[in-house]
Design a protein around this motif. Sequence first.
Motif, PDB file in Angstrom:
ATOM      1  N   ASP A 283       1.966  -3.134   8.674  1.00 15.63           N
ATOM      2  CA  ASP A 283       2.157  -4.662   8.876  1.00 15.63           C
ATOM      3  C   ASP A 283       1.960  -5.139  10.556  1.00 15.63           C
ATOM      4  O   ASP A 283       1.573  -5.906  11.007  1.00 15.63           O
ATOM      5  CB  ASP A 283       3.167  -5.416   8.189  1.00 15.63           C
ATOM      6  CG  ASP A 283       3.005  -5.549   6.609  1.00 15.63           C
ATOM      7  OD1 ASP A 283       1.722  -5.290   6.238  1.00 15.63           O
ATOM      8  OD2 ASP A 283       3.715  -5.667   5.765  1.00 15.63           O
TER       9      ASP A 283
ATOM     10  N   GLU B 156      12.484  -6.963   0.429  1.00 10.38           N
ATOM     11  CA  GLU B 156      11.111  -6.441   0.778  1.00 10.38           C
ATOM     12  C   GLU B 156      10.988  -5.021   0.881  1.00 10.38           C
ATOM     13  O   GLU B 156       9.960  -4.375   0.848  1.00 10.38           O
ATOM     14  CB  GLU B 156      10.430  -7.302   1.671  1.00 10.38           C
ATOM     15  CG  GLU B 156       8.783  -6.634   2.112  1.00 10.38           C
ATOM     16  CD  GLU B 156       7.901  -7.009   1.161  1.00 10.38           C
ATOM     17  OE1 GLU B 156       6.990  -6.082   1.202  1.00 10.38           O
ATOM     18  OE2 GLU B 156       8.019  -7.783   0.462  1.00 10.38           O
TER      19      GLU B 156
ATOM     20  N   LEU C 148      -0.533 -12.362   5.368  1.00  3.55           N
ATOM     21  CA  LEU C 148       0.467 -11.627   4.586  1.00  3.55           C
ATOM     22  C   LEU C 148       1.152 -10.565   5.188  1.00  3.55           C
ATOM     23  O   LEU C 148       2.384 -10.270   5.208  1.00  3.55           O
ATOM     24  CB  LEU C 148      -0.119 -11.139   3.215  1.00  3.55           C
ATOM     25  CG  LEU C 148       0.803 -10.485   2.344  1.00  3.55           C
ATOM     26  CD1 LEU C 148       1.869 -11.512   1.589  1.00  3.55           C
ATOM     27  CD2 LEU C 148      -0.062  -9.838   1.179  1.00  3.55           C
TER      28      LEU C 148
ATOM     29  N   ARG D 228       5.079   0.610   5.077  1.00  2.94           N
ATOM     30  CA  ARG D 228       4.441  -0.437   5.098  1.00  2.94           C
ATOM     31  C   ARG D 228       4.620  -1.281   6.078  1.00  2.94           C
ATOM     32  O   ARG D 228       3.512  -2.188   6.794  1.00  2.94           O
ATOM     33  CB  ARG D 228       4.589  -1.312   3.665  1.00  2.94           C
ATOM     34  CG  ARG D 228       3.157  -2.335   3.772  1.00  2.94           C
ATOM     35  CD  ARG D 228       3.078  -2.809   2.348  1.00  2.94           C
ATOM     36  NE  ARG D 228       4.340  -3.367   1.862  1.00  2.94           N
ATOM     37  CZ  ARG D 228       4.271  -4.011   0.433  1.00  2.94           C
ATOM     38  NH1 ARG D 228       3.519  -3.777  -0.455  1.00  2.94           N
ATOM     39  NH2 ARG D 228       5.552  -4.558   0.172  1.00  2.94           N
TER      40      ARG D 228
ATOM     41  N   TYR E 221       3.639 -12.153   7.385  1.00  2.00           N
ATOM     42  CA  TYR E 221       4.675 -12.943   6.496  1.00  2.00           C
ATOM     43  C   TYR E 221       5.894 -11.629   6.109  1.00  2.00           C
ATOM     44  O   TYR E 221       7.006 -12.050   6.210  1.00  2.00           O
ATOM     45  CB  TYR E 221       4.047 -13.612   5.332  1.00  2.00           C
ATOM     46  CG  TYR E 221       5.004 -14.100   4.399  1.00  2.00           C
ATOM     47  CD1 TYR E 221       5.731 -15.386   4.353  1.00  2.00           C
ATOM     48  CD2 TYR E 221       5.229 -13.353   3.201  1.00  2.00           C
ATOM     49  CE1 TYR E 221       6.587 -15.756   3.325  1.00  2.00           C
ATOM     50  CE2 TYR E 221       6.116 -14.029   2.288  1.00  2.00           C
ATOM     51  CZ  TYR E 221       6.872 -14.933   2.300  1.00  2.00           C
ATOM     52  OH  TYR E 221       7.629 -15.517   1.517  1.00  2.00           O
ATOM     53  N   ARG E 222       5.328 -10.695   5.859  1.00  2.00           N
ATOM     54  CA  ARG E 222       6.452  -9.702   5.130  1.00  2.00           C
ATOM     55  C   ARG E 222       7.168  -9.064   6.080  1.00  2.00           C
ATOM     56  O   ARG E 222       8.305  -8.748   5.695  1.00  2.00           O
ATOM     57  CB  ARG E 222       5.341  -8.490   4.501  1.00  2.00           C
ATOM     58  CG  ARG E 222       5.027  -8.660   3.134  1.00  2.00           C
ATOM     59  CD  ARG E 222       4.396  -7.422   2.507  1.00  2.00           C
ATOM     60  NE  ARG E 222       3.521  -6.868   3.265  1.00  2.00           N
ATOM     61  CZ  ARG E 222       1.968  -6.652   2.961  1.00  2.00           C
ATOM     62  NH1 ARG E 222       1.877  -7.311   1.668  1.00  2.00           N
ATOM     63  NH2 ARG E 222       1.301  -5.927   3.639  1.00  2.00           N
ATOM     64  N   GLN E 223       6.784  -9.243   7.493  1.00  2.00           N
ATOM     65  CA  GLN E 223       7.689  -8.614   8.633  1.00  2.00           C
ATOM     66  C   GLN E 223       8.869  -9.564   8.686  1.00  2.00           C
ATOM     67  O   GLN E 223       9.808  -8.930   9.179  1.00  2.00           O
ATOM     68  CB  GLN E 223       6.990  -8.721  10.017  1.00  2.00           C
ATOM     69  CG  GLN E 223       5.772  -7.701   9.745  1.00  2.00           C
ATOM     70  CD  GLN E 223       5.012  -7.743  11.131  1.00  2.00           C
ATOM     71  OE1 GLN E 223       5.517  -7.884  12.396  1.00  2.00           O
ATOM     72  NE2 GLN E 223       3.675  -8.111  11.140  1.00  2.00           N
TER      73      GLN E 223
ATOM     74  N   SER F 185      -0.591 -15.593   2.500  1.00  2.00           N
ATOM     75  CA  SER F 185       0.813 -15.448   1.973  1.00  2.00           C
ATOM     76  C   SER F 185       1.496 -16.912   1.632  1.00  2.00           C
ATOM     77  O   SER F 185       0.748 -17.972   1.662  1.00  2.00           O
ATOM     78  CB  SER F 185       1.641 -15.230   3.285  1.00  2.00           C
ATOM     79  OG  SER F 185       1.797 -16.127   4.296  1.00  2.00           O
TER      80      SER F 185
ATOM     81  N   GLN G  36      12.577  -0.663  -2.194  1.00  2.00           N
ATOM     82  CA  GLN G  36      11.576  -0.529  -3.116  1.00  2.00           C
ATOM     83  C   GLN G  36      11.989   0.360  -4.209  1.00  2.00           C
ATOM     84  O   GLN G  36      12.579   1.623  -3.759  1.00  2.00           O
ATOM     85  CB  GLN G  36      10.330  -0.469  -2.560  1.00  2.00           C
ATOM     86  CG  GLN G  36       9.995  -1.497  -1.620  1.00  2.00           C
ATOM     87  CD  GLN G  36       8.574  -1.086  -0.862  1.00  2.00           C
ATOM     88  OE1 GLN G  36       7.874  -0.042  -0.997  1.00  2.00           O
ATOM     89  NE2 GLN G  36       8.064  -1.943   0.042  1.00  2.00           N
TER      90      GLN G  36
ATOM     91  N   LEU H  72      10.614 -10.929   6.390  1.00  2.00           N
ATOM     92  CA  LEU H  72      11.320 -11.144   4.925  1.00  2.00           C
ATOM     93  C   LEU H  72      12.831 -10.322   5.050  1.00  2.00           C
ATOM     94  O   LEU H  72      12.904  -9.530   6.124  1.00  2.00           O
ATOM     95  CB  LEU H  72      10.633 -10.538   3.845  1.00  2.00           C
ATOM     96  CG  LEU H  72       9.323 -11.395   3.607  1.00  2.00           C
ATOM     97  CD1 LEU H  72       8.435 -10.786   2.270  1.00  2.00           C
ATOM     98  CD2 LEU H  72       9.497 -12.819   3.241  1.00  2.00           C
TER      99      LEU H  72
ATOM    100  N   TRP I  56      -3.427  -7.072   4.865  1.00  2.00           N
ATOM    101  CA  TRP I  56      -2.753  -7.945   5.886  1.00  2.00           C
ATOM    102  C   TRP I  56      -3.141  -9.210   6.135  1.00  2.00           C
ATOM    103  O   TRP I  56      -2.489 -10.314   6.289  1.00  2.00           O
ATOM    104  CB  TRP I  56      -3.100  -6.997   7.424  1.00  2.00           C
ATOM    105  CG  TRP I  56      -2.490  -7.612   8.656  1.00  2.00           C
ATOM    106  CD1 TRP I  56      -0.944  -6.941   8.939  1.00  2.00           C
ATOM    107  CD2 TRP I  56      -2.595  -8.565   9.150  1.00  2.00           C
ATOM    108  NE1 TRP I  56      -0.662  -7.760  10.159  1.00  2.00           N
ATOM    109  CE2 TRP I  56      -1.637  -8.651  10.342  1.00  2.00           C
ATOM    110  CE3 TRP I  56      -3.791  -9.504   9.633  1.00  2.00           C
ATOM    111  CZ2 TRP I  56      -1.543  -9.558  11.400  1.00  2.00           C
ATOM    112  CZ3 TRP I  56      -3.951 -10.447  10.372  1.00  2.00           C
ATOM    113  CH2 TRP I  56      -2.525 -10.531  11.336  1.00  2.00           C
TER     114      TRP I  56
END
Length: 687
Positions: free
Chosen positions: A569, A599, A588, A565, A591-593, A581, A602, A595, A577
């Motif tokens: 992203d 994240e 989002l 993912r 933002y996830r990149q 966020s 999983q 973290l 995407w």
Amino acid sequence: IYDYEKEIFGNTAFLRNTSLSVAGGNERTKFYVSGTTTDEEGLVDRTGFARHSIRANVDHKISDRIDVSIGSNYINSFNRRGYTGNDNRGIALGYTLAYIPSYAELHKNENGIFPNSDYTGDNPLAIVERAINQERTNRFVQTGSLNIRLIDKESSSLRFAAQGGVDFSSSDALLALPGDLQSQVALRQTTGLVGVARVAKNQFFNSNLQGFLIYDWKIGDAVSLTSQVGTVRLTQQQNLTWNQGQNLSPGPPYTPNRGTIFTQETFFSEEADVGFVAQQEANFRDQIIATAGIRFDKSNRNGDPDKYYAFPKASLAVNLAQFGFWSFEPVNLLKLRAAYGETGGPAFFGGIYSPLNPISTGGQPGLLPSTLLGNRDVQPETASELEGGLDIGFLQGRIGLEATVYEKKVFDLINTYALSPATGLTSIRAYNVGDLRNRGLELALNVNPVRTSNFTWNSSTQFWLNRTEVTKLNESPLVVPPFNTGLGFGATFGRNLFTLGESPSRWFGTPADPNSTNFSGLTRYEEAQPTFQMSFFNSLTLLKSLEVSFLLHWKKDGYNSNLSRLLKDEGGTTEDWSQPSPEAGVPLGIYRQGLTAREFIQNAGYVRLREASIYYTIPAGLRTSLFKDYVQNIRIGVSGNNLLTWTDYVGYDPEVSNFGSTANFAQVDVAGYPTSRRIFFHLGIDF
């Protein structure tokens, strides 16, 4: 709008598997010959696997005392792998698809020319059609056995049993990227070398030979004994060679000799292991069964190739239901069992040597000592296992329960160990880094709920779990523990550490934790090993003609480092995407990149319908009316693999791993090749 993911991975492939076997003979000679051909297209165009094999076995009684058996097997296979997985150069399909928006036009024009991709290092459609990654393998396996009955009396017998075989395989692989591919044209600006072709030729020759004297004898009518002594010799030879040409002349064929820059490399290895075995078995009226034995092994991969190491074993089983005092009829089996054994594994080939690196000085070739230190004193890593179990059978075998607990310890685990920079070296090969302990539980419940002349139902449920812990870490002034055990992509995405009191497949990662002095300053996360696993297999037979079966597999937890993912992203192609966020004004997908490893580590647990099948046997009356006595049986059916999966995992497949499934390389997912859902139609005819 284009769905390139569906175009590349969404194909329906054709699978074909055909086999023919013939068996016959008389009282002295029996033979079996079979041939099989398999052709499986891949989900991606121009990928797939084909295999053709023929096998022949002959058993012959030379006399009343001498038997021989000979088996031959030839296999020809062709594997077209394609380009998937991790690739920072922008060639691998999953990697490039993550960065390509749906509105980009990448299809070839009327002249058959693919446009360049403005978003990746190459056009994935061009890679599918024009890049080459294939391998053809020829393998020949020859086995033989000899049994000579030296003594054959009523109360005792002595026989000599010899077995041996050779396994030779030769493979030719070709990897080629034509010079006019986008990724190759881009190299003109930096290296001036466009187009590459590599031919690899790998040969493996394995042999095994063993001979045993086996003496069966009795003490009265109550005790049966089997004594045996013997020797085993195993060898393995490898010849690995590749030739590579760069800056290819335009057009096919793509071979290294058409390049202006030519490189090659060859690797030879020859290994030999020799063992001596002695074993004693005793059976007291099927009530008490005991075995004790010992094996002595040596290997040229050890520091001292002539030193033998001893590995004992023993087992004991007591079936209480066979004793005269047992009177509870519903329980027909109550067996207590215990076993202990030791085994060993030598270091990897060449671990005792410090390698030399080739150099060129003044146009003359030479060798330079590397910063990788060999270990000439290395001894084999050893493992011991102690297990206990209980087997219970109810209602004349209608219900069976098996339970086993075990503790397996590995001593002096062999690995390449990072050294302190102050030593002037980077690592030491074949170093005994420490000890491991595995503890586990295995349960099996086998049930025959229905057993009538017209309907039979068999069910088997398996449950198993394992827990691993580093129990010893060998420290020295040269060594800086803990060290990495896996091949992940850094602390941001999770890494595995060999550290005291933890599992070597546990994840550690960002953010930094100043209190985790034993974890390289990282935060401790979950385990790649699952909490437990279960399988549920059922087989039903109706009217002796219709057979239905299915297998469900449940993996509880087990965490992957999932970068799939992250790629989307970064490329802006994730479905969510642009959603808000927790950070105001930041999508989002961006933002996830930023973290932490939380994240990316999983849960990869799932429930999967692993297999399902239904078969129908044509009734004898109908078969005879159609084919008389020429056909003895006709069976038709349909089966499938990986038909359904229930999971919350966000990647293609929760079982995928970028570095294979080896125990010390925990699961890392970087846009791997997705698992296929396969359906077969079957037709079986016996003459």
